[in-house]
Design a protein around this motif. Structure first.
Motif, PDB file in Angstrom:
ATOM      1  N   SER A 144       0.852  -1.188   0.000  1.00 20.73           N
ATOM      2  CA  SER A 144       0.000   0.000   0.000  1.00 20.73           C
ATOM      3  C   SER A 144       0.885   1.233   0.000  1.00 20.73           C
ATOM      4  CB  SER A 144      -0.920   0.024   1.225  1.00 20.73           C
ATOM      5  OG  SER A 144      -0.165   0.073   2.422  1.00 20.73           O
ATOM      6  N   ALA A 145       0.302   2.363  -0.407  1.00 22.85           N
ATOM      7  CA  ALA A 145       1.075   3.600  -0.450  1.00 22.85           C
ATOM      8  C   ALA A 145       0.144   4.800  -0.372  1.00 22.85           C
ATOM      9  CB  ALA A 145       1.910   3.679  -1.729  1.00 22.85           C
ATOM     10  N   TYR A 146       0.562   5.818   0.391  1.00 24.22           N
ATOM     11  CA  TYR A 146      -0.095   7.121   0.381  1.00 24.22           C
ATOM     12  C   TYR A 146       0.613   7.978  -0.658  1.00 24.22           C
ATOM     13  CZ  TYR A 146      -1.710   5.580   5.003  1.00 24.22           C
ATOM     14  OH  TYR A 146      -2.250   4.872   6.041  1.00 24.22           O
ATOM     15  N   VAL A 147      -0.172   8.694  -1.484  1.00 27.81           N
ATOM     16  CA  VAL A 147       0.455   9.537  -2.508  1.00 27.81           C
ATOM     17  C   VAL A 147      -0.275  10.878  -2.611  1.00 27.81           C
ATOM     18  CG1 VAL A 147       1.385   7.646  -3.883  1.00 27.81           C
ATOM     19  CG2 VAL A 147      -0.929   8.411  -4.321  1.00 27.81           C
ATOM     20  N   ILE A 189       2.305  11.083   6.692  1.00 31.00           N
ATOM     21  CA  ILE A 189       2.209  11.599   8.064  1.00 31.00           C
ATOM     22  C   ILE A 189       0.751  11.851   8.440  1.00 31.00           C
ATOM     23  CG2 ILE A 189       2.782  13.553   9.563  1.00 31.00           C
ATOM     24  CD1 ILE A 189       5.412  13.782   8.015  1.00 31.00           C
ATOM     25  N   ILE A 190      -0.008  12.459   7.517  1.00 30.62           N
ATOM     26  CA  ILE A 190      -1.419  12.720   7.798  1.00 30.62           C
ATOM     27  C   ILE A 190      -2.170  11.408   8.007  1.00 30.62           C
ATOM     28  CG2 ILE A 190      -3.570  13.614   6.825  1.00 30.62           C
ATOM     29  CD1 ILE A 190      -1.931  15.790   5.474  1.00 30.62           C
ATOM     30  N   LEU A 236      -1.573  10.117  11.448  1.00 26.65           N
ATOM     31  CA  LEU A 236      -2.322  10.884  12.442  1.00 26.65           C
ATOM     32  C   LEU A 236      -3.818  10.603  12.364  1.00 26.65           C
ATOM     33  CD1 LEU A 236      -0.480  14.316  12.123  1.00 26.65           C
ATOM     34  CD2 LEU A 236      -0.255  12.656  13.979  1.00 26.65           C
ATOM     35  N   MET A 237      -4.341  10.445  11.155  1.00 23.36           N
ATOM     36  CA  MET A 237      -5.779  10.222  10.997  1.00 23.36           C
ATOM     37  C   MET A 237      -6.255   8.983  11.741  1.00 23.36           C
ATOM     38  SD  MET A 237      -6.602  11.197   7.022  1.00 23.36           S
ATOM     39  CE  MET A 237      -8.298  10.601   7.139  1.00 23.36           C
ATOM     40  N   LYS A 238      -5.418   7.971  11.791  1.00 21.53           N
ATOM     41  CA  LYS A 238      -5.808   6.733  12.465  1.00 21.53           C
ATOM     42  C   LYS A 238      -5.881   6.898  13.984  1.00 21.53           C
ATOM     43  CE  LYS A 238      -3.680   3.711   8.993  1.00 21.53           C
ATOM     44  NZ  LYS A 238      -2.634   2.691   8.750  1.00 21.53           N
ATOM     45  N   ARG A 239      -5.290   7.992  14.508  1.00 27.07           N
ATOM     46  CA  ARG A 239      -5.123   8.134  15.955  1.00 27.07           C
ATOM     47  C   ARG A 239      -5.812   9.345  16.561  1.00 27.07           C
ATOM     48  NH1 ARG A 239      -1.268   5.651  13.339  1.00 27.07           N
ATOM     49  NH2 ARG A 239      -0.195   3.877  14.291  1.00 27.07           N
TER      50      ARG A 239
END
Length: 250
Positions: free
Chosen positions: A223-226, A233-234, A237-240
């Motif tokens: 998986s990857a954030y792009v 980083i966001i 943070l979003m998960k927490r």
């Protein structure tokens, strides 16, 4: 190199942007979408720039599930093999639940999730026969948490798509298959689906965003954030963070 790539929803937005980036890198393309006139224009544009690649286009409404299997098989027959399938077709209609827009929320759910199941099924039938392939699903940063208003059902479908892809991966690991899967979670990338959204932080243009997506896809991560900055980083943070903070992104 995975030479031949199938992209759904390729007539505009992120689909067309990824097609341009893959063409630049020398990949053959199997492009499908509902709007064939746009596909034809895209094909002419890309062949004009990159005459050494092969491009085929076909009409496809991904909500016509039988047609999904038919088109994917036709592309496979034409090219001889499909090396990568990108499940990209989607929509963003919707409103807060209980406000009279069930029809729009239903359309989003059917297109973004049910139709994605059909696309994954069709791709994996071909990959299992080949004993090779790379399945890519285009999820969203919104998949990480529940979102308000028009994003509620959209985010839920993208969470479902991410879970679906992970389940497929688990099944492939269990059977020791060489088939790979990747879930891409784009942040805010300008496209037709969000062209009316203004003053959004961290929004990047289509070309920049699609280049980041293709770079990630070519690495074939789970998986990857792009783009990776700032969305990795966001995403962490979003998960927490408390939901009342997270929902401000919606």
């Amino acid at each position: 190199m995975r030479k031949t790539i199938l992209i759904t929803g390729a007539s505009s937005g992120l689909g067309a942007g990824m097609a341009r980036e893959f063409a630049k890198r020398g990949h053959n393309l199997a492009l499908c979408a509902r709007r064939t006139e746009r596909l034809d224009e895209l094909k002419s544009e890309l062949l004009g720039r990159y005459p050494d690649i092969k491009i085929s286009v076909m009409a496809l409404d991904v909500n016509d599930h039988d047609k999904v299997f038919e088109v994917f098989k036709a592309f496979k027959t034409e090219f001889g093999s499909l090396d990568r399938v990108i499940v990209n077709a989607g929509m963003g209609k919707g409103a807060s639940l209980g406000t009279g827009y069930f029809y729009a929320n239903l359309q989003t759910a059917q297109t973004n999730f049910v139709a994605a199941i059909a696309q994954c099924e069709a791709a994996l039938e071909i990959f299992r026969e080949q004993n090779d392939g790379h399945l890519v699903t285009i999820s969203s940063i919104s998949a990480l948490r529940g979102m308000p208003r028009a994003m509620t059902v959209y985010a839920a479908t993208k969470a479902g798509l991410s879970a679906l892809t992970e389940g497929i991966r688990a099944d492939l690991i269990r059977s020791r298959s060489p088939i790979k899967t990747t879930t891409i979670c784009p942040g805010f990338i300008r496209s037709e689906i969000n062209e009316k959204v203004k003053n959004t932080p961290f929004m990047v243009d289509t070309e920049t965003g699609c280049r980041a997506m293709v770079n990630a896809i070519e690495r074939e991560p789970v998986s990857a954030y792009v783009p990776r900055w700032p969305w990795a980083i966001i995403g962490f943070l979003m998960k927490r963070l408390p939901l009342k903070w997270v929902m401000k992104l919606g």
